[in-house]
Design an enzyme around this catalytic site. Structure first.
Site, PDB file in Angstrom:
ATOM      1  N   GLY A 106      39.334  37.545  39.318  1.00 43.45           N
ATOM      2  CA  GLY A 106      37.989  37.053  39.650  1.00 43.45           C
ATOM      3  C   GLY A 106      37.741  37.034  41.145  1.00 43.45           C
ATOM      4  O   GLY A 106      36.596  37.092  41.587  1.00 43.45           O
ATOM      5  N   GLU A 129      44.350  41.113  35.239  1.00 43.85           N
ATOM      6  CA  GLU A 129      44.081  40.282  34.063  1.00 43.85           C
ATOM      7  C   GLU A 129      44.902  40.688  32.840  1.00 43.85           C
ATOM      8  O   GLU A 129      45.253  39.848  32.015  1.00 43.85           O
ATOM      9  CB  GLU A 129      42.580  40.352  33.707  1.00 43.85           C
ATOM     10  CG  GLU A 129      41.687  39.521  34.612  1.00 43.85           C
ATOM     11  CD  GLU A 129      41.280  40.225  35.890  1.00 43.85           C
ATOM     12  OE1 GLU A 129      40.382  39.735  36.582  1.00 43.85           O
ATOM     13  OE2 GLU A 129      41.891  41.265  36.225  1.00 43.85           O
TER      14      GLU A 129
HETATM   15  N1  T1G Z   1      44.592  29.884  38.496  1.00 48.71           N
HETATM   16  C1  T1G Z   1      45.201  28.679  38.505  1.00 48.71           C
HETATM   17  N2  T1G Z   1      46.353  28.400  39.215  1.00 48.71           N
HETATM   18  C2  T1G Z   1      46.860  29.401  39.931  1.00 48.71           C
HETATM   19  C3  T1G Z   1      46.283  30.697  39.948  1.00 48.71           C
HETATM   20  C4  T1G Z   1      45.087  30.911  39.200  1.00 48.71           C
HETATM   21  N3  T1G Z   1      44.464  32.091  39.191  1.00 48.71           N
HETATM   22  N4  T1G Z   1      47.046  31.479  40.739  1.00 48.71           N
HETATM   23  C5  T1G Z   1      48.049  30.697  41.195  1.00 48.71           C
HETATM   24  N5  T1G Z   1      47.946  29.471  40.718  1.00 48.71           N
HETATM   25  C6  T1G Z   1      48.832  28.328  41.008  1.00 48.71           C
HETATM   26  C7  T1G Z   1      50.261  28.526  40.513  1.00 48.71           C
HETATM   27  O1  T1G Z   1      50.414  28.106  39.193  1.00 48.71           O
HETATM   28  C8  T1G Z   1      51.034  27.656  41.494  1.00 48.71           C
HETATM   29  O2  T1G Z   1      50.884  26.337  41.078  1.00 48.71           O
HETATM   30  C9  T1G Z   1      50.269  27.820  42.793  1.00 48.71           C
HETATM   31  O3  T1G Z   1      48.953  28.263  42.419  1.00 48.71           O
HETATM   32  C10 T1G Z   1      50.858  28.836  43.730  1.00 48.71           C
HETATM   33  O4  T1G Z   1      51.054  30.042  43.006  1.00 48.71           O
HETATM   34  C11 T1G Z   1      37.413  36.096  35.326  1.00 48.71           C
HETATM   35  C12 T1G Z   1      39.797  36.355  33.995  1.00 48.71           C
HETATM   36  C13 T1G Z   1      48.093  34.486  43.939  1.00 48.71           C
HETATM   37  C14 T1G Z   1      49.922  36.149  44.089  1.00 48.71           C
HETATM   38  O5  T1G Z   1      46.348  36.773  37.704  1.00 48.71           O
HETATM   39  O6  T1G Z   1      49.570  36.192  40.986  1.00 48.71           O
HETATM   40  O7  T1G Z   1      40.550  36.026  37.403  1.00 48.71           O
HETATM   41  O8  T1G Z   1      53.238  25.961  40.533  1.00 48.71           O
HETATM   42  O9  T1G Z   1      53.560  29.961  43.010  1.00 48.71           O
HETATM   43  O10 T1G Z   1      54.047  33.187  44.752  1.00 48.71           O
HETATM   44  O11 T1G Z   1      38.149  38.248  35.493  1.00 48.71           O
HETATM   45  O12 T1G Z   1      49.900  32.986  42.195  1.00 48.71           O
HETATM   46  O13 T1G Z   1      52.324  25.188  42.687  1.00 48.71           O
HETATM   47  O14 T1G Z   1      51.586  24.091  40.570  1.00 48.71           O
HETATM   48  O15 T1G Z   1      52.320  32.002  42.202  1.00 48.71           O
HETATM   49  O16 T1G Z   1      52.452  32.756  46.625  1.00 48.71           O
HETATM   50  C15 T1G Z   1      43.639  36.553  37.736  1.00 48.71           C
HETATM   51  C16 T1G Z   1      47.569  34.864  39.550  1.00 48.71           C
HETATM   52  C17 T1G Z   1      43.262  35.315  37.025  1.00 48.71           C
HETATM   53  C18 T1G Z   1      46.668  35.950  39.907  1.00 48.71           C
HETATM   54  C19 T1G Z   1      50.314  33.764  44.792  1.00 48.71           C
HETATM   55  N6  T1G Z   1      44.526  36.225  38.825  1.00 48.71           N
HETATM   56  N7  T1G Z   1      48.296  34.338  40.695  1.00 48.71           N
HETATM   57  O17 T1G Z   1      51.683  33.868  44.536  1.00 48.71           O
HETATM   58  O18 T1G Z   1      52.290  31.382  44.631  1.00 48.71           O
HETATM   59  S1  T1G Z   1      42.286  35.692  35.610  1.00 48.71           S
HETATM   60  C20 T1G Z   1      45.842  36.358  38.710  1.00 48.71           C
HETATM   61  C21 T1G Z   1      49.273  35.055  41.293  1.00 48.71           C
HETATM   62  C22 T1G Z   1      40.790  36.144  36.272  1.00 48.71           C
HETATM   63  C23 T1G Z   1      38.499  36.979  35.862  1.00 48.71           C
HETATM   64  C24 T1G Z   1      39.822  36.753  35.322  1.00 48.71           C
HETATM   65  C25 T1G Z   1      50.034  34.349  42.375  1.00 48.71           C
HETATM   66  C26 T1G Z   1      49.551  34.696  43.797  1.00 48.71           C
HETATM   67  P1  T1G Z   1      52.064  25.342  41.228  1.00 48.71           P
HETATM   68  P2  T1G Z   1      52.411  30.868  43.143  1.00 48.71           P
HETATM   69  P3  T1G Z   1      52.704  32.818  45.226  1.00 48.71           P
END
Ligand code: T1G
Length: 659
Positions: A106, A129
């Site tokens: 997103g 995603e």
């Molecule tokens: N939503 C909620 N929490 C998230 C999050 C997210 N998108 N991304 C990370 N966190 C939390 C994670 O659980 C952790 O929490 C903290 O942030 C740090 O993350 C509508 C449907 C960005 C590369 O798939 O790949 O958008 O453990 O430990 O190693 O089309 O986080 O500290 O409590 O991973 O530095 C699409 C997911 C969503 C990316 C950073 N986005 N995130 O990595 O830190 S779906 C993703 C990552 C979407 C739209 C659709 C990685 C990062 P806590 P971290 P990091």
């Protein structure tokens, strides 16, 4: 200052407003940030002193995507992302995205709705995603296809491709790369757009470029067949193709957007996505350092691997591949000079416990004071080695999985004597190697090896009862396992498997079952060490696994020897249930013994390190979805049907309590 302003900050540079998303840790574009962004833009639309807007992110990144936790509510709160993105796209003044760190899911969709995108060096842009069992649900399938073309867009969404700035610029995803101050460059772009409207690009208005023309209905059909095969079990993949096909056929942006939103909603509520989102958070939980020692991890540049044999060679190779300087000591007696400047020393010797204790003592006396000490051979129980080293608090267990020379997961064993600092250092070591990590408490073996043993025990018994390796592998691959267990053992080495069984039996385990993994031991005794020996559970022509009747004959003789009834037909369901429920029951045992800290750790370990299908969320999540009552009933049924192995089907107290 209202609540909203807290998650978004506005600053001014001349007549350009800079909106900064400020919702740590990843500026996830959830309800609060969507609302604040929309309201800020509504104010700026009417502000005569503002000619253009720059949107950027605070902290490490632009935006890590939608708030994944919001999906568990089953509802996307208003204002929805499509409303905000549509408002930006049709905004009366230029809106430029200034991207650094990450623009994911997103977050990238937000940027795609802006009129121009500029990124700093080192940024990563991706629509990942599919790894959460969903699709880009706020315009990504429609806008990306318009910006970079049909096939590249489909490929990017199916593979969760991560674009570098240079790749993104070349693909048409970016308008520029900032080599200086990102915000200054973005403000300059926005000001130019304000005076040169031709620079503005409303992505929704961009036509789907040829080769869209050749991507007729026929080729989408062919692509769908290919995707259905390649991404079996992952319904989101087909939805990506459907959404892009909709864009091509309708050519009407809003039609495609609605179609995408419906597809997204269906997937968001699907079991597959719930399972994959479960794993997303479990993997982070499993690698969470002990509370007391959060903060920058230790540095690892130089490592010593001590011991001879395939395991130590594999570990040394994996460390070298990760860029560490490696001292590989394969003899007894370690000289202090060999261990100078060593950050971590890993015992990986195929030797007696007494010899390992001598090695541990040498490691303790010869290594620099801050060196992390580790064992890779007794990761499940290493108190004796830790005490022998004289630095028990600095001693950890390290379990590299799956194949030692290209592991994906590092399971870290913590004995009672191991300090939290050492566990945190081991986590940093795993991250340094690019591995997923999980922490387990040492006890009777670590989580991964225990689950694997229960799983392979059942495979051996099914072979004794008359199943063939092909049938077992096919049934479990259809269930979603990355590789069938028999081919996996042939890859990993039947000899290593047999040695592991030998260690268990020498420790007095399974003394009540003379037939325990006898097929594995017999194949080893026959020299059928697996693919490397061109024969194991299969025979190998080049690298192709072919059925070998010898294995069936061996199993039949063993069944006669141990009085095991052969059965003409064993269903795929039974094969899957027995192998997977053995893991599940072992998982509950690991929880009740306190070796696994939480069920999610077991799921993370299994999915990352042992090829358990992500769309099932791991064995414990799978069992939970089936229901404790159901699982309990199946365990009891198998115990009743196989009284000689009833003990292994005895449901653990944790499961009984859940039922
Ligand atoms: N939503 C909620 N929490 C998230 C999050 C997210 N998108 N991304 C990370 N966190 C939390 C994670 O659980 C952790 O929490 C903290 O942030 C740090 O993350 C509508 C449907 C960005 C590369 O798939 O790949 O958008 O453990 O430990 O190693 O089309 O986080 O500290 O409590 O991973 O530095 C699409 C997911 C969503 C990316 C950073 N986005 N995130 O990595 O830190 S779906 C993703 C990552 C979407 C739209 C659709 C990685 C990062 P806590 P971290 P990091």
């Amino acid at each position: 200052m209202g609540q909203d302003e807290k998650v978004i900050r506005e600053t001014r540079t001349g007549r350009v407003s800079v909106l900064t998303l400020a919702l740590p840790p990843v500026n996830s574009f959830g309800p609060a940030l969507r609302k604040a962004t929309l309201e800020a833009l509504q104010r700026l639309a009417a502000d005569p002193d503002v000619d253009a807007v720059v949107i950027t992110g605070d902290g490490r990144m632009f935006c890590g995507g939608a708030d994944i936790r919001e999906f568990d509510t089953g509802v996307i709160a208003e204002p929805g992302p499509n409303l905000v993105h549509g408002y930006i796209e049709n905004f009366p003044k230029p809106v430029v995205a200034a991207i650094h760190g990450y623009a994911l899911g997103g977050g990238l969709e937000l940027a795609l709705s802006c009129h121009a995108r500029i990124a700093a060096q080192g940024t990563r842009l991706s629509l990942p995603e599919i790894s959460l069992g969903i699709i880009p649900g706020s315009g990504g399938t429609q806008r990306l296809a318009r910006l970079i073309g049909i096939e590249p867009a489909i490929d990017a969404m199916l593979t969760a491709r991560s674009f570098t700035p240079a790749q993104a610029l070349a693909a048409g995803l970016l308008d520029d790369i900032s080599t200086g101050d990102l915000i200054e460059d973005a403000v300059r772009w926005a000001s130019r757009c304000a005076t040169e409207p031709a620079l503005l690009r409303r992505t929704c208005a961009i036509g789907l470029q040829p080769p869209a023309a050749k991507m007729g209905p026929g080729s989408f059909q062919a692509l769908r067949a290919e995707v259905a095969q390649k991404y079996r079990g992952y319904p989101a993949a087909l939805k990506v193709v459907d959404c892009v096909e909709k864009a091509v056929i309708s050519q009407v942006f809003d039609d495609g957007l609605r179609y995408e939103a419906d597809a997204f909603r269906t997937l968001m509520l699907s079991d597959e996505s719930k399972a994959m989102r479960h794993l997303f958070f479990c993997e982070r939980e499993a690698a969470r350092p002990p509370a007391a020692v959060r903060g920058p991890g230790a540095r690892f540049a130089r490592a010593a691997v001590i011991g001879s044999g395939t395991q130590s060679a594999g570990i040394a190779l994996a460390l070298q591949r990760a860029g560490l300087e490696v001292v590989h000591i394969d003899g007894d007696g370690i000289g202090a000079s060999a261990l100078e400047g060593i950050d971590i020393a890993i015992e990986a010797a195929e030797a007696s416990i007494e010899a390992k204790q001598r090695l541990a003592r040498d490691m303790g006396t010869s290594c620099p004071p801050n060196t992390l000490l580790a064992t890779a051979t007794c990761a499940g129980r290493f108190d004796a080695l830790a005490q022998a080293s004289g630095r028990p608090q600095q001693f950890v267990g390290l379990q590299f999985t799956t194949t030692v020379d290209s592991p994906r997961l590092l399971e870290i064993g913590q004995e009672a004597c191991t300090s939290d600092e050492s566990v945190s250092a081991a986590l940093a070591f795993g991250k340094r190697l690019g591995l997923a990590c999980a922490i387990s408490r040492a006890g009777e073996g670590l989580v991964g090896p225990r689950l694997l043993e229960a799983y392979l025990r059942e495979v051996d018994r099914l072979l004794l009862e008359g199943c063939t390796p092909s049938r077992i592998d096919t049934a479990l691959e259809l269930f979603g396992m990355a590789v069938g267990p028999c081919r996996w053992m042939d890859l990993a080495g039947v000899d290593d498997q047999a040695k592991a069984v030998g260690r268990l039996l020498r420790d007095g385990r399974h003394a009540d079952d003379a037939s325990y993994r006898q097929v594995c031991q017999s194949l080893h005794a026959m020299g059928r060490h697996g693919r490397k020996a061109a024969a194991g559970y299969f025979r190998y022509q080049d690298s192709t696994a072919l059925p070998d009747p010898i294995v069936g004959e061996v199993a039949m003789q063993l069944a006669t020897q141990f009085g095991i009834t052969r059965r003409l037909h064993i269903s795929d369901d039974e094969i899957v249930e027995r192998c997977i429920f053995s893991m599940v029951n072992e998982g509950y045992a690991l929880l009740s013994q306190g070796i696994a800290r939480q069920a999610g750790d077991i799921d993370a370990i299994c999915a990352t390190g042992y090829g358990f299908p992500r769309y099932r969320g791991g064995p414990m999540h799978h069992a939970e979805r089936l229901g404790a009552q159901h699982v309990l009933g199946r365990l009891q049924a198998y115990g009743d049907r196989m009284p000689r192995w009833r003990a292994d089907w005895q449901a653990q107290s944790v499961l009984q309590a859940l039922a």
